[in-house]
Structure formats: C-alpha cells, structure tokens
Design a protein around this motif. Structure first.
Motif, PDB file in Angstrom:
ATOM      1  N   ILE A 518       0.851  -1.190   0.000  1.00 32.61           N
ATOM      2  CA  ILE A 518       0.000   0.000   0.000  1.00 32.61           C
ATOM      3  C   ILE A 518       0.888   1.242   0.000  1.00 32.61           C
ATOM      4  O   ILE A 518       1.819   1.344   0.798  1.00 32.61           O
ATOM      5  CB  ILE A 518      -0.928   0.031   1.233  1.00 32.61           C
ATOM      6  N   THR A 519       0.581   2.169  -0.884  1.00 33.09           N
ATOM      7  CA  THR A 519       1.302   3.438  -0.877  1.00 33.09           C
ATOM      8  C   THR A 519       0.325   4.576  -0.619  1.00 33.09           C
ATOM      9  O   THR A 519      -0.837   4.520  -1.032  1.00 33.09           O
ATOM     10  CB  THR A 519       2.055   3.680  -2.195  1.00 33.09           C
ATOM     11  N   THR A 520       0.809   5.581   0.093  1.00 33.48           N
ATOM     12  CA  THR A 520      -0.001   6.735   0.466  1.00 33.48           C
ATOM     13  C   THR A 520       0.508   7.967  -0.256  1.00 33.48           C
ATOM     14  O   THR A 520       1.710   8.175  -0.375  1.00 33.48           O
ATOM     15  CB  THR A 520       0.051   6.969   1.987  1.00 33.48           C
ATOM     16  N   THR A 521      -0.406   8.788  -0.719  1.00 34.26           N
ATOM     17  CA  THR A 521      -0.044   9.949  -1.515  1.00 34.26           C
ATOM     18  C   THR A 521       0.704  10.998  -0.689  1.00 34.26           C
ATOM     19  O   THR A 521       0.818  10.905   0.528  1.00 34.26           O
ATOM     20  CB  THR A 521      -1.297  10.584  -2.142  1.00 34.26           C
ATOM     21  N   CYS A 522       1.191  11.991  -1.380  1.00 34.77           N
ATOM     22  CA  CYS A 522       1.964  13.078  -0.781  1.00 34.77           C
ATOM     23  C   CYS A 522       1.036  14.032  -0.040  1.00 34.77           C
ATOM     24  O   CYS A 522      -0.011  14.434  -0.560  1.00 34.77           O
ATOM     25  CB  CYS A 522       2.702  13.797  -1.907  1.00 34.77           C
ATOM     26  N   ASP A 523       1.422  14.402   1.188  1.00 30.34           N
ATOM     27  CA  ASP A 523       0.599  15.352   1.946  1.00 30.34           C
ATOM     28  C   ASP A 523       0.682  16.756   1.350  1.00 30.34           C
ATOM     29  O   ASP A 523      -0.291  17.505   1.417  1.00 30.34           O
ATOM     30  CB  ASP A 523       1.039  15.388   3.400  1.00 30.34           C
ATOM     31  N   ALA A 524       1.835  17.129   0.773  1.00 28.42           N
ATOM     32  CA  ALA A 524       1.987  18.466   0.198  1.00 28.42           C
ATOM     33  C   ALA A 524       1.215  18.528  -1.114  1.00 28.42           C
ATOM     34  O   ALA A 524       1.566  17.842  -2.076  1.00 28.42           O
ATOM     35  CB  ALA A 524       3.465  18.773  -0.044  1.00 28.42           C
TER      36      ALA A 524
END
Length: 627
Positions: A518-524
């Motif tokens: 699982i990968t999580t997107t960039c917060d910025a």
C-alpha cells in the motif's frame, strides 16, 4: 474530543515529551566563556552544525540568548534583534515560529571555492560597495568562501580571514532579473559557470502562515467537524482489540518556499491533535519529512519544527528515512556535490530520534540506525520501520566519495551520485540481517505492519513500470540487500498486515505474493502527480488513519483530506539521469566488460533507453484489506 470514543489510548499513547535540555546547532557556533558575544574561548573552539549540546540554563544578555552548557561554557542560541535562531532548542518556552527571512540580507552559511574571471574584484569590509576596500583580487584568483549574501542587485561571498574578521566580495550582478557572474564555482570533478544560488528557493512573499510548532492545534470549526466524522468512521469498524495508527507521507516541509510547502506543518499539528484527543496508539511520518532543498541551517530548523509538532501528540511517533530528509538533493542540484551542506547521520539521529519513543526501538549499532521495531503495548501488533536509504556518510576532501562497487547492472552510472542519498536506495547488510532475525523472533500470534519510504517490492519485480507503482528510476537503482529483505517478507507473509510506503506521491496498492502493498499519496498538495494536486489549496491535506483489527485480520485505511482516484500521466523522458562528471579513463577490465554485457532486467532495459514516452499509472485509494 469526540463523543464517540473508539480507542482512547487503550494500547499506547499518552507519552509526554518533557524538555530534555538539549540544543542542536543549526550552524557552526563558537564556544563562549561567558554569556557575551566577544567572550571567545582561548584558543577559539567551534562546534559544527548538527552537534547536540546538553545545557542547564538559558541566559539573555544584550541582543542575544545563550545556553549554559553542562561544562560551564556558553553558546549563543538566538539573535533577539532579528528573531533569528541558531539551532533547535528543546525548551518549549522558547519561540520557534518560522522566520521567513527575505532573500535580501540573509546570510547563507555554506563553503565553497570561487575562481575570479573578471579583470579584478575588490574585497569590502561589508556587503556594500560603499564599505572600505581591504584588498583586490585579479583574474584567476581562487577564493574560499564561508557564506553567501544577496543584496538588492548583487550576490556577495563572505571570505574568512586567518587573522580574524571577514571580508565580502561581489560575485554576481542582477540587471532586470538577469544574472551576470564574475567568476566560476570550482566544485567537485568539474568547474561550472554557476550553481543554483541558495536564495532561489526562498519565496517569503507567498507564505502567509506562521505556525508555532510548539503550540497545539486550535482546530477550526470545519476541522473539528472533519475530526469528529473521522472518529465516527473509526468507531464503526473498531473492536476491543483494535490498534489505530496515524500515518502521514511526504510532507516535504519547507518553511521558506511556498505556502503549500510551509503549511504541511499545520497538517503535522492536525494529525498530532487528532492522535492526542481522539486516542491513537502511534504515529508514523513515512519519509520525506522535509524537502531538503535549503541550506543546512534551515534544514535543521525545519526538521526541528516538524518533530516539535509531532511531540504535541503525546503519542509514540516514528519517522522513517526518505531521500529528501538529509538535504543531499541540495548538495546534488545546488551546491556542487559538496558535503558540508548535507545533514549527517549523527545530526539526523539527534534531530529525529532523540525523543524516547524513537530512541528506545533503535538497534544498538556503531553508527546511527534509522530502523527499528515497536510493539504496541497490550496488543499482538508491532510496527517495523525500515530504512530504504541506508547509506553511510562518505566524503573525501569535502566532496562525496566515488564508489563504483555497487553500480547497478547495465545502468549508465556516474559514480559521484552513489554517495548521495537523494539519488539511490540502499539497504546495508546489517539492517537486512537485523530484519531477518527480528521476523524470525516474532511470537506466534504477533502481527507486524512494515513502513518504508521507498518500495521494497520494486526491487525484485519487472512490474515496477506496470500496473503498480508509478514509473520511478529509484526502482532501477536499489542496491545492497533488498532481495534478502523481500524474501524475508515473503517467508513471513502470514504475520504481515501490510507493507506501507510513500515516495511516488500517489495512492496505490497491490496484493502480489500474498502481501498488501500500500502506498499513500503526498501530503503536500503542490507535489502530487495528479492534476488536482497542481491546483490544490494549502489546506488540502492528505493523511491516513490505519485501523487494525488483529482478531478479524482486517486493515481499514481511512483518509483525512484528499485522495487519489485511478489515474495516469504520460511524459517524454529524453535523457538518463546523471551529470556526466565521470571523467576517468576506463581500464582494460571495464572495456572488456562492455563487450560482455551482463543480463539485465526489463526495467533496466526500459530505463537505459535514452528517449522514451513513459506512462505513469496508479490504482488510486483503497480502504479495506484482509490479511
């Protein structure tokens, strides 16, 4: 607090972070024998940036604040007239509001050599043409400088004198926004006509927020509503043995660049507020905490702000190592491959791991370790943090060492990049062996969730440019013991909840080999790959809450903020990475090897095509996973 409590720190949390009376230098500082600017030790003693100093008290004299060290000496910590701090202070009463200093007049501490190409250049006693001239340099002179300034129309080099004091030499003039250089930087294995100047990434006029990282978030009405809604969703899937983990990826905090880059500090505070007031068991910042394109002093201060914000959670928190975190990207792209601006492993450990919850999980090694294991109290769930940028500090005469031993098979490789963390992924054998032993020692009922910044999976599959993971040249540049780590994961897959990563700045997932990847997107928001991210507002955060039900063997991923749908983007990649600085003459063995090329993977073949239309694809956000 929500009227629908779902966990309330049943397993962890409520970990206060008291002041430990430490100060980490953001720049080189000279020891004082008294709290006076001129009270220098004899002979003069200078501590380098990144040094951790224990102190017993603060002292304010005139325009400066000092700390009295445990040795009875003094170090200046802040200039009160300019609101400039010289390092990271653990005292919560000391203001650490980001000081977005204007480009004009800021001192950028950095070392280098400059060769004069103009007929003559005069040295002044101040960065001002009206200041007295002390000496003149002729064409061909090489000037060692210790800092750069920018005034309204000129850039200046600060030259340190052996007998004491400094002089200032103009090296660049700005006319109608066009830069005219009066010399050449002399760096590394090549001379360049210019570098990207350090003030390029300073845009204070676009930053309107001044978050204080030491003050807990005071949520807006909309934020409070959003938190309560998130808590209600967690309550719907939580059970008595549920473990709840907060996760934020790729904040790329930069207090001096854009509103979006500065505002990720607010998101760290929001996650911390949620953890403290709604009852999370642990927090993970999964790499690229800071953006790494500022000078060393600003990098240290930004990391301190991020860590300080996470401390307000009163919750155990852990930070994995990303390719931006040590600001070696600054050295690669802006600073001519010089190592003096790169955050050392010791300094990084001092900043990110000095709090108890992190330092206690790290293995005892001869060098700082950025990996470890945390067992959630009274639970079968453990967190394992891995370092996919496990690269020792390595330099020679102020530049990165060349090391050709680990050049990836079939890749055009310039060597100098090998010792820059920003350019490659690596897992040293010691970490791989630690991970293998840690997994072998798991209790029969223990379940682990693994966090890495870069993907482990792409090291051993030809599908890294296929349906899972975006096209990423790091996937072809993974060195060291990646395969051992991957094989360990597969061998113990029955006890693995998921492997979480970031780095690619999209939401994605796969279930190959019986593992939830699982990968999580960039917060910025301005760093995301999707079109939405390019037009997002600074408040458009993206962080996750992972709800783990060990009895049901189910993971629910809930998002606060924005999330990716399935998407793709096509780009024309026209050249290889690298800068052509490998000026060695190939030896006979290397020439013979060119006639006998080794077998390469499909990824390497694709990557070595100098011009190719690449299509990056991602599968988007998914909430529910069985394991």
């Amino acid at each position: 607090m929500s009227d629908q409590p779902f966990n309330q720190h049943n397993h962890g949390g409520h970990t206060p972070y008291p002041d430990d009376h430490t100060f980490i230098l953001a720049q080189s500082l000279m020891i004082r024998t008294a709290p006076e600017w001129t009270a220098l030790a004899t002979p003069p003693q200078t501590l380098p940036a990144g040094t951790l100093v224990h102190y017993v008290d603060h002292v304010t004299t005139g325009h400066y604040r000092y700390v009295k060290t445990t040795e009875g000496t003094y170090l200046p910590t802040a200039d009160l007239t300019t609101n400039t701090v010289f390092g990271a202070d653990s005292d919560p009463t000391v203001s650490q509001v980001p000081n977005q200093t204007p480009v004009v007049g800021h001192r950028y501490a950095m070392n280098g050599l400059f060769r004069v190409t103009r007929k003559t250049l005069a040295e002044h006693s101040a960065p001002d043409f009206n200041a007295p001239v002390s000496r003149t340099f002729k064409r061909g002179a090489t000037l060692p400088y210790v800092a750069k300034y920018r005034t309204a129309h000129h850039g200046w080099l600060e030259i340190s004198h052996a007998e004491g004091g400094n002089g200032y030499v103009p090296f660049i003039r700005y006319v109608a926004g066009i830069a005219e250089y009066w010399g050449r930087e002399k760096t590394g294995s090549k001379g360049v006509t210019r570098l990207i100047e350090p003030w390029t990434y300073t845009h204070p006029e676009t930053i309107t927020t001044t978050e204080d990282p030491r003050q807990s978030l005071v949520p807006t009405t909309d934020e409070k509503t959003g938190f309560d809604q998130l808590a209600a969703k967690i309550a719907q899937v939580a059970a008595s043995d549920t473990v709840v983990i907060g996760l934020i990826n790729d904040t790329h905090l930069d207090s001096y660049n854009t509103a979006q880059s500065a505002n990720t500090l607010h998101d760290l505070k929001a996650l911390s507020y949620f953890a403290k007031n709604y009852g999370l068991d642990a927090l993970v910042a999964n790499g690229d905490l800071n953006d790494g394109v500022q000078t060393l002093d600003r990098t240290i201060l930004d990391i301190d702000r991020a860590v300080t914000a996470l401390k307000t959670s009163d919750t155990p928190f852990f930070i994995t190592q990303g390719n931006h975190d040590d600001n070696s990207g600054f050295a690669r792209y802006e600073n001519g491959y010089r190592v003096d601006q790169v955050l050392s492993n010791v300094a990084a450990s001092n900043l990110r791991n000095r709090h108890a919850s992190a330092s206690q999980i790290r293995p005892q090694t001869s060098e700082p370790a950025f990996y470890g294991k945390y067992r959630v109290p009274h639970s079968p769930v453990s967190l394992i943090l891995l370092d996919t940028f496990d690269i020792p500090d390595s330099s020679s005469e102020g530049y990165f060492k060349r090391d050709y031993v680990e050049a990836p098979t079939g890749l055009h490789w310039t060597g100098i990049l090998q010792n820059i963390r920003h350019s490659r992924s690596r897992i040293q054998q010691a970490q791989a062996d630690w991970f293998s032993q840690t997994m072998a020692d798991l209790e029969p009922n223990e379940q682990v969730i693994i966090f890495t910044h870069d993907s482990i999976r792409s090291a051993v599959t030809d599908n890294a440019v296929g349906r899972f993971w975006t096209y990423d040249w790091f996937a072809n540049n993974q060195q060291g013991a990646y395969v051992q780590v991957y094989q360990t994961i597969i061998r113990h897959h029955a006890q693995i909840i998921s492997v979480m990563n970031g780095h690619t700045h999209v939401d994605d997932w796969a279930d190959d080999d019986g593992i939830n990847w699982i990968t999580t997107t960039c917060d910025a928001p301005d760093r995301r790959k999707s079109a939405h991210g390019a037009h997002a507002t600074p408040s458009d955060s993206a962080w996750d809450v992972l709800v783990i039900n060990p009895t049901q063997r189910h993971l629910t991923r809930l998002r606060y903020g924005w999330q990716d749908a399935t998407g793709s983007v096509s780009r024309l990649r026209v050249s290889l990475f690298g800068d052509g600085t490998d000026n060695r003459v190939p030896n006979l063995h290397e020439n013979l090897n060119k006639l006998r090329p080794a077998t390469v993977t499909r990824n390497t073949i694709l990557y070595n095509q100098t011009s190719k239309q690449t299509r990056q694809k991602w599968r988007g956000f998914r909430a529910h996973f069985d394991y």
